[in-house]
Design a protein around this motif. Sequence first.
Motif, PDB file in Angstrom:
ATOM      1  N   ALA A 267       0.812  -1.216   0.000  1.00  0.00           N
ATOM      2  CA  ALA A 267       0.000   0.000   0.000  1.00  0.00           C
ATOM      3  C   ALA A 267       0.846   1.267   0.000  1.00  0.00           C
ATOM      4  CB  ALA A 267      -0.938  -0.002   1.207  1.00  0.00           C
ATOM      5  N   LEU A 281      -2.868   1.908  -6.498  1.00  0.00           N
ATOM      6  CA  LEU A 281      -2.220   1.423  -5.294  1.00  0.00           C
ATOM      7  C   LEU A 281      -2.951   0.182  -4.787  1.00  0.00           C
ATOM      8  CD1 LEU A 281      -1.808   4.838  -3.493  1.00  0.00           C
ATOM      9  CD2 LEU A 281       0.066   3.409  -4.288  1.00  0.00           C
ATOM     10  N   ALA A 282      -2.198  -0.724  -4.177  1.00  0.00           N
ATOM     11  CA  ALA A 282      -2.832  -1.887  -3.554  1.00  0.00           C
ATOM     12  C   ALA A 282      -3.504  -1.435  -2.264  1.00  0.00           C
ATOM     13  CB  ALA A 282      -1.779  -2.940  -3.269  1.00  0.00           C
ATOM     14  N   GLU A 283      -4.722  -1.908  -2.041  1.00  0.00           N
ATOM     15  CA  GLU A 283      -5.458  -1.511  -0.838  1.00  0.00           C
ATOM     16  C   GLU A 283      -5.503  -2.667   0.150  1.00  0.00           C
ATOM     17  OE1 GLU A 283      -9.428  -0.442  -1.900  1.00  0.00           O
ATOM     18  OE2 GLU A 283      -8.818   0.988  -3.439  1.00  0.00           O
ATOM     19  N   ILE A 284      -5.630  -2.337   1.434  1.00  0.00           N
ATOM     20  CA  ILE A 284      -6.062  -3.335   2.403  1.00  0.00           C
ATOM     21  C   ILE A 284      -7.517  -2.982   2.689  1.00  0.00           C
ATOM     22  CG2 ILE A 284      -5.766  -4.301   4.713  1.00  0.00           C
ATOM     23  CD1 ILE A 284      -2.894  -3.413   4.674  1.00  0.00           C
ATOM     24  N   PRO A 285      -8.458  -3.881   2.449  1.00  0.00           N
ATOM     25  CA  PRO A 285      -9.857  -3.502   2.675  1.00  0.00           C
ATOM     26  C   PRO A 285     -10.125  -3.236   4.160  1.00  0.00           C
ATOM     27  CG  PRO A 285      -9.662  -5.861   2.229  1.00  0.00           C
ATOM     28  CD  PRO A 285      -8.307  -5.272   2.009  1.00  0.00           C
ATOM     29  N   GLY A 286     -11.193  -2.451   4.416  1.00  0.00           N
ATOM     30  CA  GLY A 286     -11.613  -2.232   5.801  1.00  0.00           C
ATOM     31  C   GLY A 286     -10.674  -1.319   6.561  1.00  0.00           C
ATOM     32  N   SER A 287     -10.820  -1.294   7.890  1.00  0.00           N
ATOM     33  CA  SER A 287      -9.935  -0.476   8.709  1.00  0.00           C
ATOM     34  C   SER A 287      -9.664  -1.196  10.019  1.00  0.00           C
ATOM     35  CB  SER A 287     -10.569   0.892   8.953  1.00  0.00           C
ATOM     36  OG  SER A 287     -11.887   0.757   9.426  1.00  0.00           O
ATOM     37  N   VAL A 288      -8.737  -0.620  10.808  1.00  0.00           N
ATOM     38  CA  VAL A 288      -8.337  -1.231  12.068  1.00  0.00           C
ATOM     39  C   VAL A 288      -9.544  -1.288  13.007  1.00  0.00           C
ATOM     40  CG1 VAL A 288      -6.772  -1.008  14.039  1.00  0.00           C
ATOM     41  CG2 VAL A 288      -6.016  -0.307  11.756  1.00  0.00           C
ATOM     42  N   ARG A 303      -9.926  -8.761   7.373  1.00  0.00           N
ATOM     43  CA  ARG A 303      -9.350  -7.940   6.298  1.00  0.00           C
ATOM     44  C   ARG A 303      -8.399  -8.771   5.434  1.00  0.00           C
ATOM     45  NH1 ARG A 303      -6.832  -2.633   8.873  1.00  0.00           N
ATOM     46  NH2 ARG A 303      -7.143  -1.827   6.767  1.00  0.00           N
ATOM     47  N   PRO A 348     -14.704  -2.142   0.939  1.00  0.00           N
ATOM     48  CA  PRO A 348     -14.084  -1.395   2.025  1.00  0.00           C
ATOM     49  C   PRO A 348     -14.991  -1.172   3.232  1.00  0.00           C
ATOM     50  CG  PRO A 348     -13.587  -0.384  -0.072  1.00  0.00           C
ATOM     51  CD  PRO A 348     -14.500  -1.525  -0.354  1.00  0.00           C
ATOM     52  N   SER A 349     -16.261  -1.012   3.025  1.00  0.00           N
ATOM     53  CA  SER A 349     -17.080  -0.727   4.179  1.00  0.00           C
ATOM     54  C   SER A 349     -18.195  -1.727   4.279  1.00  0.00           C
ATOM     55  CB  SER A 349     -17.633   0.685   4.098  1.00  0.00           C
ATOM     56  OG  SER A 349     -16.570   1.566   3.938  1.00  0.00           O
TER      57      SER A 349
ATOM     58  N   GLY B 146     -18.275   4.320  -2.023  1.00  0.00           N
ATOM     59  CA  GLY B 146     -18.105   2.992  -1.440  1.00  0.00           C
ATOM     60  C   GLY B 146     -18.703   2.834  -0.060  1.00  0.00           C
ATOM     61  N   ARG B 148     -22.291   2.124   2.243  1.00  0.00           N
ATOM     62  CA  ARG B 148     -23.659   1.619   2.124  1.00  0.00           C
ATOM     63  C   ARG B 148     -24.656   2.723   2.514  1.00  0.00           C
ATOM     64  NH1 ARG B 148     -20.969  -2.431   4.937  1.00  0.00           N
ATOM     65  NH2 ARG B 148     -21.955  -1.731   6.847  1.00  0.00           N
ATOM     66  N   ALA B 195      -4.316   4.342   0.566  1.00  0.00           N
ATOM     67  CA  ALA B 195      -4.385   3.741  -0.766  1.00  0.00           C
ATOM     68  C   ALA B 195      -5.834   3.676  -1.243  1.00  0.00           C
ATOM     69  CB  ALA B 195      -3.762   2.346  -0.738  1.00  0.00           C
ATOM     70  N   GLN B 196      -6.761   3.336  -0.333  1.00  0.00           N
ATOM     71  CA  GLN B 196      -8.180   3.273  -0.709  1.00  0.00           C
ATOM     72  C   GLN B 196      -8.664   4.639  -1.204  1.00  0.00           C
ATOM     73  OE1 GLN B 196     -10.376   2.149   2.787  1.00  0.00           O
ATOM     74  NE2 GLN B 196      -9.297   0.213   3.076  1.00  0.00           N
ATOM     75  N   ASN B 199      -7.084   5.758  -4.594  1.00  0.00           N
ATOM     76  CA  ASN B 199      -7.720   5.026  -5.704  1.00  0.00           C
ATOM     77  C   ASN B 199      -9.123   5.554  -5.972  1.00  0.00           C
ATOM     78  OD1 ASN B 199      -5.487   3.398  -6.091  1.00  0.00           O
ATOM     79  ND2 ASN B 199      -6.251   1.727  -4.827  1.00  0.00           N
TER      80      ASN B 199
END
Lengths: 349, 337
Positions: A267, A281-288, A303, A348-349, B146, B148, B195-196, B199
């Motif tokens: 990322a 860019l490469a993403e990591i989905p979601g969040s901490v 994730r 992502p969400s 992105g 809901r 990054a999200q 993009n």
Amino acid sequence: MTAPQPVPAPNPLLSIRDLRTVFPTGAGVARAVDGLTLGVEPGETLGIVGESGSGKSVTALSILRLIRPPGRIEAGSSITFGGTDLATCDAESLRAIRGRRIGMVFQEPMTALNPVFTVGSQIAEVVRVHERTTRQAAWGRAVAMLEAVRIPASAERAHQYPHELSGGTRQRVMLAMALVMHPALLIADEPTTALDVTVQAQILALLAELQQSLGMAVLLITHDLAIIAAVASRVVVMYGGQAVEEAPVTELFAAAHHPYTEGLLRAVPRPRLPNSPAARLAEIPGSVPPATAWPAGCRFHDRCAFAWDRCRHEMPPLYAISATHASRCHLAAEPARRTAPAPTAGTPS
Amino acid sequence: MDASERPLVSVRDLHVRFPLSRGMFGATRGWVRAVDGVSFTVPRGETLALVGESGCGKTTAARALLRLIPATSGTVSFDGTDVLALRPEPLRRLRRRMQLVFQDPYSSLNPRRTVGDAIREGLLVHQLAAGSEADDRVRQALGEVGLRPEFALRYPYELSGGQRQRVGIARALAVGPEFVVCDEPVSALDVSVQAQIINLLQDLQRDHALTYLYIAHDLAIVAHVATRVAVMYFGRIVELGPAAAVFQHPLMPYTRALLAAVLSPDPAARRSHAVLPGESPSPATPMAGCPFHPRCPDPRKDAACTVTVPPLEEKSPGHFAACIKEPVVETTLPFGP
């Protein structure tokens, strides 16, 4: 937990064992640091890298026992430094170590400096707290230390107040204050995050130089993998209040094992030619996730592209990948799963 | 020039000065030249990155361009309209077409109002939709970033940093702008979330033919998003050109130093390069000649640099730099091929 533990540092200066630091909140107990074990060897630079909420800064505050109630370090945690357990020792033993054998610098030098005293007097004050010495001698040490951190005309600058200094000079003053007692360990929590890039480069170069000349160990805490790549010798990656990967810096960047570390490395925007093809860019989905509700099993599972049933139910131990490399990921036990990734964890969400 | 070729945004000789007051009666003791004669254009569909260190004037220039703060002099043309001369009502109408995404979405969202309210507000102010039609537009805007539809009912404190920034973008997007100023939109976010958002901004630019002014200090990110780059120092643009040219063949010593200070996320590329001394001067400090001369590492630096303010000149086609010395063309690592 039965799996092999990583090999502990042979002769650690600082040894943290099963540290758990918790904060009661309206939403439940936040388990900010939840079972952290690590060692810092004399003279090395150990980088702790993690995102916000990973527990990296709470780790620094725990070592210095600066956790404000109702937050507390749970019984069973130990933080051994030179034979003293900082997690349980009395206030007097703590004072003999904090600021003297362990120095510290934080992100925002303006809030850490007292605005109504000159910078020279604040550094001299550190000397006088820890040593019987004259005011004059302490002042001389302060000026010498300001010179050591490359502040020109240090004798005059010692008479200045924090607001008269630029951000970079203030961070140099913080370093002088942290290092005036020649500590064996410096804890630096995001020491360059508030600075401009050209000034960041100056401070990192200075830090490396002082580490050499003073022979101290540095525990560097940052969210920035590029800083880790530039200065650390060994790295601990934190996620969800735990160490999820630990390795020498070149090994971590060349052959990360944990999917979270891999994702972080992908990322990071790498210096590249603008408009070249791989622009996404490469993403990591979601969040901490919040520290009040860590997911069951592996804290990264929701994730993670590789997660399977075991990850949802069984917290992975720190598996030894090699003598110096450990990863808290079940892929170490079932490496075949890495070649057959599950579909990504969703939107992502 | 016909409208399709004309740059969407064109800034000419923009100045922003703040009075410098001292003492208890606040007498003005001079001026801070926060933006000191800045000119640039942003062609339609492109991303101009305004880069520089803190205090260089990049945010002030962008806010003056949007008329969020008054400009001292200069002109800003948006699709042929003189923005700085507009009266309140036409300015309000124009604002729908130019939106702003902030660095810290937390402080830019009202904590007592839901996400849906925040997005709906722009629709109501600009009389674009009301009632159930507004609800549809809110849902649509959330979908585009992105999120809901049920996020419309949440409050900012219930969101993560990345989700808040998505709401900030949805709010800007809902009114259908053509031009979006992104002021350090990812510098407060974690790496995995950065990054999200980067993009997402690129997807939205493509899908809605948006034109961006992207303000940033992080050159690695700028290299990912910008088509053109303007480097600011001491309130002035010191280098301007196509992103590839500026990153690969920087002409101004400051740009070279700035690129050299970017750390590579690769321990094998650890470099012991010369570190640029000093810090950016405050725009409140008067300075003669080139503002960069006290820090300039160029061996050809001489007395002329301390006297002459270098004009921004076209040194190669489309690539401008403010340096009185002949540019040294060298490929800068790590941005080289």
